[in-house]
Design a protein around this motif. Sequence first.
Motif, PDB file in Angstrom:
ATOM      1  N   ILE A   1      29.156  13.291 -24.769  1.00 49.17           N
ATOM      2  CA  ILE A   1      30.492  13.863 -24.930  1.00 49.17           C
ATOM      3  C   ILE A   1      31.012  13.579 -26.337  1.00 49.17           C
ATOM      4  CG2 ILE A   1      31.000  13.765 -22.473  1.00 49.17           C
ATOM      5  CD1 ILE A   1      32.747  11.319 -23.013  1.00 49.17           C
TER       6      ILE A   1
ATOM      7  N   PHE B   1      36.783  18.451 -18.995  1.00 49.62           N
ATOM      8  CA  PHE B   1      35.565  18.638 -19.766  1.00 49.62           C
ATOM      9  C   PHE B   1      35.497  20.092 -20.239  1.00 49.62           C
ATOM     10  CE2 PHE B   1      34.484  14.949 -17.200  1.00 49.62           C
ATOM     11  CZ  PHE B   1      33.752  14.158 -18.079  1.00 49.62           C
TER      12      PHE B   1
ATOM     13  N   TYR C   1      35.291  15.920 -23.913  1.00 53.27           N
ATOM     14  CA  TYR C   1      36.162  15.378 -22.867  1.00 53.27           C
ATOM     15  C   TYR C   1      37.516  15.087 -23.479  1.00 53.27           C
ATOM     16  CZ  TYR C   1      38.258  12.264 -19.437  1.00 53.27           C
ATOM     17  OH  TYR C   1      39.121  11.684 -18.533  1.00 53.27           O
TER      18      TYR C   1
END
Length: 517
Positions: free
Chosen positions: A278, A314, A307
Amino acid sequence: MTELSGRTFNILSIEHPKLALLFSFLSGAILVFAFAPFSIWPITFVAVTLWLIQLNGKSPSQAFKHGLSFGFGYFAAGISWVHVSIEQFGGMPLIASLLLMLLLCAYLALYPALAAWLSAKLSRDKQVNLYYLPFVWLFSEYLRSIMLTGFPWLSLGYSQIDSPLSTFAPVIGEVGISFIIMILAVAIAQIINQRQQRINSAIIVVSIILIPLFSLFSFVEKTGETTNVALVQGNIKQELRWDKEAEENIINGYIDSSKSLYKHNDLVIWPEAAIPRIEPLAQDYLTEINIQAGEQNSSVITGLINYDPDSRKFFNRLVVLGKKQQDNLSGTYYYGNSNHYNKHHLLPIGEFVPFADLLRPIAPFFNLPMSSFSRGDYVQPNLIANGINLAPLICFEIAFPQQLAANIRSHTDMILTVSNDAWFGASHGPDQHLEIARMRALEFGKPMLRATNNGLTAVIDHQGLITADIPQFTESVLQTQVELVRGTTPFSIWGRYFDKLAMLLFFIYLVRVKFSA
């Protein structure tokens, strides 16, 4: 437009009800050979015409059955690749994956069935009127593109990307080509049925004349400028995509393969979610790439997962690293900057799970990694990389021309689409995906960059022709020059409204017929 339908029998019309339904099924099934990777485009006319001959003169209920049979053959053969992702990567037994695939095909078959039913239900004598079918086909295909988030895969017009009919794409798009296919198939079927042969022959002749006339128009032209691009195909196995132990090797693999590319390329493109971490936790890597590319006057566009800690959402995202404008002195990326794109049109099951609380406990397939994304905005700014403006799409979004039309700007230089087709293995799904991308490039008259994890990575010019590509299942880099163009196709402006206008005119006609009866 005529209200005549009539039942005229010929050697191709099968009287036995079950055999006739089987014939409709087989007519739909052979359509798979009209699409990539086979691309035998005349089969479209053969298959649809054979179906129409069986459909002619049927009652609404009979027409529905023939439409369902045709549609089931159409999609069962055409999207058989769906079970690959369900069985190989969704953790479900083969029999369960096949059943789910067939259930999807049965659902999609409802749309040809609806078109067939309406073509009979709306006629005065309640028998299929083939002349109605092109218009109600547009309606049913429109519904298929929006219902349950839409699945407009294998629309008939895509099969004509290499046929003479492709000349209509910059004006009326793939949807308009599908409409022409249905009109020509009706004319051929009616000639075989010995119905109104002069009118139907005239329809065919006019269509043949229009093809070279449309080809005379050139809506875009080359500027003489080129951009050097490199597309990196990492060929990461799907089972390793979200493996924590493989994560660092995957990221370093992309970084190492790109270091030598910055010096000679204005743009370096990595595929969808190339960085399997992420965005907030990948800052060390992103900063390194940003500096390396910026110092060598280059730019990198990569897919990753973002995120947002504030909204706890997300996003499937593209970010630009390195130079944003050519006069930048260094890389311009920082976390939270606006030069990014969040995927809007999410893939059901793969990126979001409807009725998640009910479905996720049933099977691993409904709990795939990264299947809880949120949607980005429908309209977003173009990405700007090294002074190049790109209209971005991620994976499945390339099948929705309306979304691309809403995001194309007068200053857009290229279309960018990234994907990970490793989900579909060695099936014909990736070939069909590339075929759709080629049609988008032709419709909008823009060169397209298509970067994928394991193929088919390609560069497509403004005429929908592949100018460079990489074979599937290879770790490789595609380096080439892209010729820039100027101008706007009619489709970019109003062509996406073609089906709505045709449906409106047909509705007005029906109202007129109703009140004149």
